[in-house]
Design an enzyme around this catalytic site. Structure first.
Site, PDB file in Angstrom:
ATOM      1  N   GLU A 104       1.186  11.633   0.979  1.00 29.95           N
ATOM      2  CA  GLU A 104      -0.147  11.833   1.555  1.00 29.95           C
ATOM      3  C   GLU A 104      -0.122  12.799   2.732  1.00 29.95           C
ATOM      4  O   GLU A 104      -1.072  13.519   2.976  1.00 29.95           O
ATOM      5  CB  GLU A 104      -0.733  10.487   2.009  1.00 29.95           C
ATOM      6  CG  GLU A 104      -2.132  10.595   2.563  1.00 29.95           C
ATOM      7  CD  GLU A 104      -2.965   9.357   2.294  1.00 29.95           C
ATOM      8  OE1 GLU A 104      -3.955   9.188   3.005  1.00 29.95           O
ATOM      9  OE2 GLU A 104      -2.653   8.581   1.383  1.00 29.95           O
ATOM     10  N   ASP A 155      -0.847   7.041  -0.026  1.00 28.69           N
ATOM     11  CA  ASP A 155      -1.121   5.667   0.389  1.00 28.69           C
ATOM     12  C   ASP A 155      -1.648   4.855  -0.787  1.00 28.69           C
ATOM     13  O   ASP A 155      -2.436   5.351  -1.596  1.00 28.69           O
ATOM     14  CB  ASP A 155      -2.149   5.641   1.523  1.00 28.69           C
ATOM     15  CG  ASP A 155      -1.530   6.000   2.859  1.00 28.69           C
ATOM     16  OD1 ASP A 155      -0.295   6.116   2.930  1.00 28.69           O
ATOM     17  OD2 ASP A 155      -2.286   6.169   3.838  1.00 28.69           O
ATOM     18  N   TYR A 194       1.622  -2.042   5.563  1.00 33.04           N
ATOM     19  CA  TYR A 194       0.442  -1.208   5.339  1.00 33.04           C
ATOM     20  C   TYR A 194      -0.783  -1.774   6.046  1.00 33.04           C
ATOM     21  O   TYR A 194      -1.157  -2.931   5.817  1.00 33.04           O
ATOM     22  CB  TYR A 194       0.180  -1.092   3.835  1.00 33.04           C
ATOM     23  CG  TYR A 194      -0.905  -0.113   3.492  1.00 33.04           C
ATOM     24  CD1 TYR A 194      -0.701   1.247   3.670  1.00 33.04           C
ATOM     25  CD2 TYR A 194      -2.132  -0.547   3.010  1.00 33.04           C
ATOM     26  CE1 TYR A 194      -1.697   2.153   3.365  1.00 33.04           C
ATOM     27  CE2 TYR A 194      -3.131   0.356   2.701  1.00 33.04           C
ATOM     28  CZ  TYR A 194      -2.908   1.707   2.881  1.00 33.04           C
ATOM     29  OH  TYR A 194      -3.893   2.605   2.589  1.00 33.04           O
TER      30      TYR A 194
END
Length: 762
Positions: A9, A110, A327
């Site tokens: 990302e 992600d 995360y």
């Protein structure tokens, strides 16, 4: 040599993949070794084209107008273009996707809807048909990356997630582009002070969120304070004294609103004998709070440190990239059963001062159990520390604060519940009832993780202030030994006059709760988890929505409090009173249902075509209503956004035209220009350069105002550089030979704030 291509990302994520895989050779926009090529995006490299790209401008004209609308491309007709400043990296990715050296592609963005979408954009643009897999991980530790690469998901399993990402993007484009132009052409004007149009921005999530704030303001304005009276008593027994508060035995929620009634009770009971009618005693347990999802983390950080939702997201992302936490963009407060065997590793990684003793004690209780910890998860589990030890001194102060919140919440679920002995006493005097509550802490349990000053903050479902008030009046009472039927005396009976309070204005934390609950502030954390998916926006987008409302002049932030501007109030008022079809735009429940429908698209239970058809039909109805309004009333400009000059002079007024009694907010002369590439803090302008606001914590990132070939960076150029990775085209540079040239400035080394020229193609 056939290799695997991993697309990350952002550069920092790519570096973590490279470190885990031992990929060390650097190329221009990629890393490589014999087995892997790792390249990256900078967030979204592509964007949907502007409406004008789908218009015949010779026929409809270039000026915003209802006559040009609607613009509703079919799904197959939506077009994306490369963002300004992203051309070079986009080309790098495309070359590798098409390279004969690459035999397999791994999406490593992600693991969420937006991460999937930004990959899908570059993948679809390439027309690549190579085998595709998905890396789906919840932390960037080496162990998590390597484990994820061993259990890659098939690319086709992400079809629903990709469709939902496109559905979100297309719906937001349809709503935003059509209705912002429609509302602006009818209700907009020219802002002479700012020398630009006063745009009336409309958004699928933004507008109902604004409505929540405006409607709360109206509730406050219309609130009528009512007096009420509490009758309190001080009782004596042979064993000691205790307090009590009058209540109605038939309706314990009844308030005394007539002072004569209160005085009658006092006269009737003062100095009289009574007896204990009922006494109930029980031991109760208070379990540890649920683990953090992003919303509850934002609420806790807002309450304790005053951080905005956007700042919490930035800090959490920085901690994630530093391998400190899992995360962060999760809407789940639970862990899954498959993580249980790994939890001791997560716990051991937190064993350092000042947490060592707590970690050692937590380990003695064994693995956390129960559905409050181990339960069904969504795409990602709750936010917890990773299995890698964090060097706390390498975190800035704000990062340390947020990490401390996450770590202590994680430690708390290892400890047993706190235990209390609770007593409820009803005393009767002359047929009048008085209640006394006592609550004594028997065992700290999980509360040992927190200092005494923080215990109330961590208790469920109540604010610190509410807890303090309740305990003062009801629960902190030290009761003597009491028994049913025991004689007592009302030594002193007195009246306290009180008044009802209006609803409070939203803080960012309160607003996040309301957005998550589609307009309903849900304090019960278990119920909050059960209602996931029907809120305004997602955990990842809500902070940006709040910031955009501030940036667009719809709301103001006064310390922790949010309140609407005149512009914001007028927009919601005109929709509510004059535009019944457009009331869809301010319905939190309806927008929450749209978010829920997107989750059904993700699961394959609803087609994107069906979803978009409903979006398009709603937009057509609203535009037709705007045309009818224009025919009846003509153009009706709304108020301008408040200026810093007017704010400083206290001239911001309410919708009613009266001056707002609330203290005006003075806009700070220090404006945030973007995120620090080094620590995630805020870049602000100083006398000699553009530096990080975390300089006191040791961040030394700075872009100096030293002339570069005769040109000094401007605020807007720095904003572009921080957001897009390059400035707009700058003309008038002078070489050493005196020749003028135009070029973009891009990063040579982002972390060290080093720039280089990118010459415009002639």
């Amino acid at each position: 040599m056939i290799r695997k291509l991993i697309i990350a990302e952002k550069p920092s994520q790519a570096r973590e993949y490279a470190a885990a895989l031992g990929v060390k050779k650097r190329g221009d926009g990629f890393l490589e070794n014999e087995s892997y090529v790792i390249t990256w995006c900078y967030g979204h490299l592509l964007e949907l084209e502007r409406p004008e790209a789908y218009m015949d401008l010779d026929r409809v004209g270039k000026r915003w107008s209802l006559k040009r609308l609607p613009v509703l491309p079919k799904l197959r007709d939506f077009r994306r273009v490369v963002k300004s400043g992203a051309e070079k990296q986009f080309k790098v990715i495309q070359q590798w996707l098409k390279s004969s050296d690459i035999g397999e592609v791994i999406c490593g963005t992600d693991a969420d809807r937006e991460g999937q979408l930004l990959f899908q954009e570059v993948w679809d643009a390439s027309k690549c048909n190579k085998p595709l897999s998905r890396l789906w991980i919840s932390s960037l530790t080496n162990a998590a990356i390597l484990e994820g690469l061993k259990s890659l998901r098939p690319g086709e399993s992400m079809a629903g997630l990709a469709a939902a990402g496109n559905g979100r993007a297309y719906a937001d484009w349809d709503f935003g582009m059509n209705l912002t132009e429609g509302f602006s052409s009818l209700f907009g004007s020219f802002d002479a002070e700012r020398k630009k149009p006063n745009v009336i921005s409309i958004g699928r999530v933004q507008t109902p969120t604004l409505a929540l704030i405006v409607e709360r303001e109206w509730e406050i304005e219309q609130f009528v304070t009512q007096r009420f009276f509490e009758v309190k008593a001080e009782f004596t027994t042979l064993q000691g004294g205790y307090p009590g508060k009058w209540f109605d035995l038939r309706d314990d929620s009844k308030r005394i609103t007539d002072p004569q009634v209160a005085e009658t009770i006092v006269a009737k009971t003062q100095g009289k004998q009574g007896e204990i009618l009922r006494i109930e005693q029980k031991d109760v347990q208070e379990p540890a709070p649920l683990l953090f999802d992003l919303t509850s983390l934002s609420i806790a950080a807002s309450k304790k440190y005053g951080y905005s939702a956007e700042k919490v997201l930035q800090l959490a992302q920085s901690l994630y990239e530093k391998k400190a936490i899992t995360y962060p963009r999760t809407d789940c407060a639970y862990l899954s059963t498959d993580i249980l065997p790994k939890l001791p590793d997560h716990l051991r990684a937190t064993r350092q001062e000042p947490y060592t003793n707590l970690v050692d004690e937590a380990a003695q209780f064994g693995l956390p159990k129960g559905k409050r910890v181990i339960n069904t998860i969504t795409a990602h589990h709750a936010i917890i520390p990773t299995t890698e030890k964090v060097a706390l001194d390498r975190l800035n102060r704000d990062e340390q604060n947020l990490y401390d919140l996450i770590l202590r919440r994680f430690l708390a679920v290892w400890f047993p519940p706190a235990q209390y002995h609770q007593t409820d006493v009803v005393t009767m005097v002359e047929d009048e009832a008085f209640r006394t509550k006592g609550k004594v802490l028997l065992s700290l349990g999980w509360k040992k993780v927190y200092g005494s000053s923080e215990l109330n903050e961590e208790s469920e479902g109540k604010s610190k202030k509410k807890l303090k008030q309740d305990q003062t009046e009801d629960e902190s009472v030290a009761l003597p030994p009491l028994s049913k039927g025991e004689d007592v005396k009302a030594k002193r009976v007195f009246i306290e006059e009180k008044s009802t309070k209006p609803p409070k204005r939203f803080t960012q934390g309160d607003l996040l709760k309301a957005m998550e609950g589609a307009g309903k502030q849900i304090d019960d954390e278990i119920l909050r988890q059960q209602l996931k998916g029907k809120g305004l926006g997602t955990v990842a987008t809500r902070p940006a929505i709040i910031e955009s409302l501030i940036d667009r002049g719809y709301i103001l932030q006064d310390h922790k409090i949010l309140r609407p501007t005149e512009k914001g109030v007028e927009l919601i008022k005109v929709i509510k009173e004059k535009l019944p079809q457009a009331q869809l735009l301010i319905s939190a429940e309806m927008t929450g249902q749209m978010e829920f429908d997107l989750s059904k698209v993700e699961r394959g239970e609803l087609t994107i075509e069906h979803y978009m058809t409903e979006v398009e039909e709603a937009i057509v109805r609203i535009l037709q209503e705007l045309r009818s309004f224009e025919q009846r009333h003509g153009k009706t400009p709304l108020a301008l956004a408040p200026s810093s000059k007017n704010l400083k002079k206290g001239k911001e007024v309410k919708e009613s035209g009266k001056k707002d009694k609330t203290k005006p907010v003075e806009e700070s002369p220090v404006k945030r220009l973007g995120n620090c590439p080094k620590c995630g803090g805020e870049i602000i302008e100083g006398q000699k350069g553009f530096g990080c606001s975390n300089w006191r914590e040791g961040c030394r990132f700075v872009l100096w105002k030293t002339p570069i070939c005769g040109k000094v960076l401007t605020v807007n150029q720095v904003k572009s550089l921080l957001k897009k990775g390059r400035t707009p085209l700058i003309k008038g540079f002078k070489s050493k030979s005196g020749k003028t040239f135009a070029a973009y400035l891009i990063w040579e080394d982002q972390l060290e704030a080093k720039l280089k020229f990118e010459i415009e193609n002639s």
